[in-house]
Design a protein around this motif. Structure first.
Motif, mmCIF file in Angstrom:
data_model
loop_
_atom_site.group_PDB
_atom_site.id
_atom_site.type_symbol
_atom_site.label_atom_id
_atom_site.label_comp_id
_atom_site.label_asym_id
_atom_site.label_seq_id
_atom_site.Cartn_x
_atom_site.Cartn_y
_atom_site.Cartn_z
ATOM 1 N N ASP A 168 2.067 6.117 12.822
ATOM 2 C CA ASP A 168 0.902 5.565 12.317
ATOM 3 C C ASP A 168 0.169 6.306 11.282
ATOM 4 O O ASP A 168 -0.077 7.481 11.387
ATOM 5 N N TYR A 222 -2.111 -3.931 6.812
ATOM 6 C CA TYR A 222 -1.772 -3.189 8.016
ATOM 7 C C TYR A 222 -2.696 -3.116 9.094
ATOM 8 O O TYR A 222 -2.090 -3.392 10.447
ATOM 9 N N GLY A 259 -1.945 -6.115 11.222
ATOM 10 C CA GLY A 259 -0.469 -6.138 11.449
ATOM 11 C C GLY A 259 0.335 -6.950 10.760
ATOM 12 O O GLY A 259 1.347 -7.376 11.302
ATOM 13 N N ASP A 268 4.089 -3.116 8.156
ATOM 14 C CA ASP A 268 4.520 -2.071 8.928
ATOM 15 C C ASP A 268 3.819 -0.673 8.185
ATOM 16 O O ASP A 268 3.254 -0.713 7.171
ATOM 17 N N GLU A 269 4.239 0.477 8.684
ATOM 18 C CA GLU A 269 3.758 1.725 8.106
ATOM 19 C C GLU A 269 4.373 1.978 6.812
ATOM 20 O O GLU A 269 4.069 2.881 5.990
ATOM 21 N N ASN A 278 6.060 -2.548 4.503
ATOM 22 C CA ASN A 278 7.195 -3.952 4.411
ATOM 23 C C ASN A 278 6.444 -4.654 5.353
ATOM 24 O O ASN A 278 5.762 -4.623 6.500
ATOM 25 N N ARG A 330 6.193 -7.683 8.153
ATOM 26 C CA ARG A 330 6.514 -7.719 9.396
ATOM 27 C C ARG A 330 7.233 -8.973 9.832
ATOM 28 O O ARG A 330 7.281 -9.882 9.025
#
Length: 322
Positions: free
Chosen positions: A3, A64, A67, A70-71, A74, A76
């Motif tokens: 994270d 982010y 959600g 992603d970290e 990119n 999800r």
């Protein structure tokens, strides 16, 4: 990837300044140039750079936190809601639209979600925007493959380097160190784009965006393409006139202080300012004079002025009507 908040050691409520401060500490500690041969330090540096790039971009950070990415920034996986509601990326800047399939009679049931092409594009991993690329068979060039996402960096340079142009070395999160050219006349906040230096993707890598920040100078100030400089002069120089040396972006030059100069008087040095981004024309430099008394004030100097004032007293505020 961990994270990004954990990597930087900041809470999810952290302000942009707190994020930048935490990043600077980690970057100084783990920079590859300061830790030659240490793969662990190099990896931590890459993680810190990636976390900083994601959390300092307001749009990416918000996505982010929701959600949606992603970290690594990119997209999800495609998600479906319940209770008749469905969620799709519409392929336009990452915004998402929710709704149900119950449209008006005769209406395309997918129109409210950006069209079938957008939905297919997201299934194929192109929710970050269709930037070209051929579509698959039967897709009519919908752009099934997408380029990788862009990565943003910040680079702080000195005022002379930004004004006159310079070469700067930048460490990217992919481990590469490259030299970039800062063009003459660069302003604070200017962004440079490095093609193909971002995240990798099916249709090629995205770009690296370098945002230039100019650190404050100890005595130069910039106003558009002009440079302002406050220059202290002594009482004898102000009374009798003098030739003094002053710094410029190109080095020291000699200027003439006119006899009887007052504080606030300005001298113009033509062509000693900032080069225009295009063309050879340059701005000017303005030298503002400021009379400074000796520090500490000598007793004999004070006595001399007091004797003179008794004979030839004057009120410098009289012309102002005060």
């Amino acid at each position: 990837m961990r994270d990004p908040y954990d990597i930087l050691g900041v809470p999810k409520t952290a302000t942009p300044d707190q994020i930048k401060s935490a990043y600077r500490k980690l970057a100084k500690k783990h920079h590859p140039d300061l830790n030659p041969g240490r793969k662990d330090a190099e990896q931590k540096f890459k993680e810190a750079v990636n976390a900083h790039d994601l959390l300092t971009d307001p749009v990416k950070r918000a996505r982010y936190d929701r959600g949606e990415i992603d970290e690594m920034g990119n997209e999800r996986a495609f998600s479906r809601g319940y209770g008749g509601g469905h969620s799709f990326g519409n392929g336009r800047g990452g915004r998402r639209t929710s709704g149900s399939f119950g449209g008006r009679p005769g209406e395309d049931p997918f129109s409210q979600f950006g069209g079938v092409e957008d939905i297919l594009a997201e299934f194929m991993g192109a929710a970050q925007g269709r930037r070209g690329g051929a579509g698959g068979p039967g897709m009519g060039g919908a752009g099934a493959a997408a380029r990788g996402g862009d990565m943003t960096y910040t680079l702080t340079v000195t005022l002379p380097d930004a004004c006159l142009g310079s070469k700067q070395r930048v460490a990217l999160s992919n481990g590469r160190t490259i030299d970039i050219t800062i063009p003459p006349g660069t302003a604070d906040g200017h962004k440079l784009r490095l093609r193909g230096q971002g995240h990798s993707g099916p249709a090629g890598a995205g770009d690296a965006i370098i945002e230039i920040h100019i650190e404050p100078h100890p005595y130069f100030k910039r106003k558009d393409n002009d440079i302002l400089l406050d220059v202290p002069i002594s009482v004898p120089e102000a009374v009798s006139g003098a030739s003094i040396k002053v710094p410029t972006l190109d080095g020291s030059v000699t200027v003439k202080v006119p006899q009887g100069a007052n504080s606030g008087a300005k001298l113009r040095l033509k062509g000693k300012g900032v080069p225009a981004p295009q063309g050879d024309q340059r701005g000017d430099m303005f030298v503002r004079l400021s009379i400074m008394l000796p520090d500490p004030l000598p007793d004999d100097f004070k006595e001399l002025i007091e004797k003179w004032a008794k004979k030839r007293a004057y009120d410098p505020r009289k012309k102002l009507g005060w």
